[in-house]
Write an enzyme that holds these catalytic residues in place. Structure first.
Site, PDB file in Angstrom:
ATOM      1  CE1 TYR A  68     -92.582  43.777 -46.524  1.00 10.60           C
ATOM      2  CE2 TYR A  68     -91.914  45.767 -45.370  1.00 10.60           C
ATOM      3  CZ  TYR A  68     -91.798  44.406 -45.568  1.00 10.60           C
ATOM      4  OH  TYR A  68     -90.906  43.666 -44.810  1.00 10.60           O
ATOM      5  CB  SER A  74     -91.504  44.965 -41.282  1.00 10.38           C
ATOM      6  OG  SER A  74     -90.734  46.061 -41.725  1.00 10.38           O
TER       7      SER A  74
HETATM    8  N1  LIG Z   1     -84.680  41.938 -44.727  1.00 11.62           N
HETATM    9  C1  LIG Z   1     -85.240  42.962 -44.099  1.00 11.62           C
HETATM   10  O1  LIG Z   1     -84.688  44.067 -44.050  1.00 11.62           O
HETATM   11  C2  LIG Z   1     -86.554  42.783 -43.406  1.00 11.62           C
HETATM   12  C3  LIG Z   1     -86.964  43.815 -42.551  1.00 11.62           C
HETATM   13  C4  LIG Z   1     -88.184  43.683 -41.914  1.00 11.62           C
HETATM   14  C5  LIG Z   1     -88.959  42.559 -42.101  1.00 11.62           C
HETATM   15  N2  LIG Z   1     -88.535  41.584 -42.944  1.00 11.62           N
HETATM   16  C6  LIG Z   1     -89.406  40.426 -43.109  1.00 11.62           C
HETATM   17  O2  LIG Z   1     -88.674  39.257 -42.869  1.00 11.62           O
HETATM   18  C7  LIG Z   1     -89.276  38.177 -43.569  1.00 11.62           C
HETATM   19  C8  LIG Z   1     -88.186  37.395 -44.271  1.00 11.62           C
HETATM   20  O3  LIG Z   1     -87.612  38.179 -45.285  1.00 11.62           O
HETATM   21  P1  LIG Z   1     -86.058  38.085 -45.632  1.00 11.62           P
HETATM   22  O4  LIG Z   1     -85.455  39.378 -45.294  1.00 11.62           O
HETATM   23  O5  LIG Z   1     -85.505  36.851 -45.078  1.00 11.62           O
HETATM   24  O6  LIG Z   1     -86.156  38.027 -47.247  1.00 11.62           O
HETATM   25  P2  LIG Z   1     -85.740  36.884 -48.287  1.00 11.62           P
HETATM   26  O7  LIG Z   1     -86.103  37.417 -49.596  1.00 11.62           O
HETATM   27  O8  LIG Z   1     -84.320  36.505 -48.039  1.00 11.62           O
HETATM   28  O9  LIG Z   1     -86.675  35.644 -47.891  1.00 11.62           O
HETATM   29  C9  LIG Z   1     -88.051  35.626 -48.162  1.00 11.62           C
HETATM   30  C10 LIG Z   1     -88.442  34.197 -48.472  1.00 11.62           C
HETATM   31  O10 LIG Z   1     -89.870  34.137 -48.590  1.00 11.62           O
HETATM   32  C11 LIG Z   1     -90.148  33.251 -49.665  1.00 11.62           C
HETATM   33  N3  LIG Z   1     -91.489  33.521 -50.197  1.00 11.62           N
HETATM   34  C12 LIG Z   1     -91.896  34.548 -50.976  1.00 11.62           C
HETATM   35  N4  LIG Z   1     -93.170  34.408 -51.312  1.00 11.62           N
HETATM   36  C13 LIG Z   1     -93.605  33.270 -50.731  1.00 11.62           C
HETATM   37  C14 LIG Z   1     -94.844  32.576 -50.715  1.00 11.62           C
HETATM   38  N5  LIG Z   1     -95.909  33.025 -51.394  1.00 11.62           N
HETATM   39  N6  LIG Z   1     -94.932  31.432 -49.993  1.00 11.62           N
HETATM   40  C15 LIG Z   1     -93.868  30.956 -49.325  1.00 11.62           C
HETATM   41  N7  LIG Z   1     -92.661  31.544 -49.329  1.00 11.62           N
HETATM   42  C16 LIG Z   1     -92.538  32.695 -50.017  1.00 11.62           C
HETATM   43  C17 LIG Z   1     -89.051  33.505 -50.675  1.00 11.62           C
HETATM   44  O11 LIG Z   1     -88.945  32.428 -51.611  1.00 11.62           O
HETATM   45  C18 LIG Z   1     -87.841  33.673 -49.782  1.00 11.62           C
HETATM   46  O12 LIG Z   1     -87.194  32.441 -49.575  1.00 11.62           O
HETATM   47  C19 LIG Z   1     -90.293  38.795 -44.525  1.00 11.62           C
HETATM   48  O13 LIG Z   1     -91.579  38.610 -44.001  1.00 11.62           O
HETATM   49  C20 LIG Z   1     -89.912  40.259 -44.525  1.00 11.62           C
HETATM   50  O14 LIG Z   1     -91.000  41.082 -44.815  1.00 11.62           O
HETATM   51  C21 LIG Z   1     -87.334  41.662 -43.594  1.00 11.62           C
END
Ligand SMILES: NC(=O)c1ccc[n+]([C@@H]2O[C@H](COP(=O)([O-])OP(=O)(O)OC[C@H]3O[C@@H](n4cnc5c(N)ncnc54)[C@H](O)[C@@H]3O)[C@@H](O)[C@H]2O)c1
Length: 254
Positions: free
Chosen positions: A155, A142
């Protein structure tokens, strides 16, 4: 030929958001994909979407905070697809709060899913990658792995750990054909941000003012991160390892 034709790929957190978009892009480019998520129903839906366009996918229920389940995930990929070529670690949680008020459970959960989850999948996958001296790992860190923000201390610490996990693996296996890179997304429009948005005045307000912190002036779309993950996973990125690549609409350029 697709860009990851016939490669055995695993995507964690693939039931939603960035993981979902990445699983779809990999499958679209010829990858055989294990669609892994703690939410099996959502993983099954994504797997069905892939099959609809003729792609190859298997849904797997994995809680990445449990190393036994991560080992089962890797073993499933090996038994179904013969080996593991690509691991995309996208599973994540973001539980915001005032630092001194964080409960132990939240600290543990955040580190266990975001940091240790990626460690467990990498540790289990690498022995298989070593057998054919070929593998590509993409960790979704991130911008908060590089810079922090109010309410995101725990986080951010977990995502900073992912940055160093990425660099460490890259160095340990650079001479053995295994590459490991990380992506640092800015604000992308997915459910993981909803709780944080609530603390910051609501999603509507955030999106109205997003240009104040994300210069491009809009949230990212999951597929914009998926395009980069696909590139890093593919042989096109053969000279890249240990790279921490931002895709953040200019956020960390400031
Ligand atoms: N969306 C953003 O703005 C953003 C920014 C920076 C980084 N990220 C990172 O991107 C990655 C994906 O996030 P996203 O934005 O797609 O969010 P999202 O909520 O759409 O997807 C996250 C997924 O992770 C799954 N998950 C949660 N806990 C879990 C576990 N213990 N085991 C397996 N799966 C699990 C959830 O069920 C969900 O399907 C994350 O690591 C997040 O930190 C997202």
């Amino acid at each position: 030929m697709g860009r990851v034709e016939n490669k055995a790929c695993i995507v964690t957190g693939a039931g939603s958001g960035i993981g979902r978009a990445t699983a779809l892009r990999l499958a679209d480019e010829g990858g055989k994909v294990i669609v892994s998520d703690i939410n099996f129903e959502s993983a099954e839906k994504v797997s069905a979407d892939i099959k609809k366009f003729g792609g190859i996918a298997i849904a797997h229920k994995t809680d990445v905070s449990d190393y036994v389940q991560c080992e089962d995930l890797i073993n499933t990929c090996v038994s179904e697809f013969g080996t593991v070529h690509v691991v995309i670690n996208s599973a994540g949680v973001n539980i915001p709060g005032v630092f001194h008020e964080f409960k132990n459970e939240v600290i543990d959960k955040t580190l266990n899913v975001n940091l240790k989850g990626s460690m467990y999948t990498c540790r289990a996958a690498i022995p298989h990658m070593l057998k054919h001296k070929n593998g590509s790992i993409v960790n979704i860190s991130s911008v908060n792995g590089i810079v922090s923000e109010p309410f995101l201390t725990v986080y951010s610490a977990s995502k900073g750990g992912v940055v160093m996990l990425t660099k460490g693996i890259a160095l340990d296996y650079a001479k053995q054909g295994i590459r490991c890179n990380a992506i640092c997304p800015g604000w992308v429009d997915t459910p993981i941000n909803y709780a944080h948005a609530e603390m910051m005045g609501g999603l509507e307000k955030i999106y109205k003012e997003i240009g104040n912190f994300q210069p491009i002036g809009r949230p990212g779309e999951p597929v914009e991160i998926a395009h980069l993950a696909l590139f890093l996973a593919s042989d096109e990125a053969s000279f890249m390892t240990g790279s921490i690549v931002s895709a953040d609409g200019g956020m960390t350029a400031q």
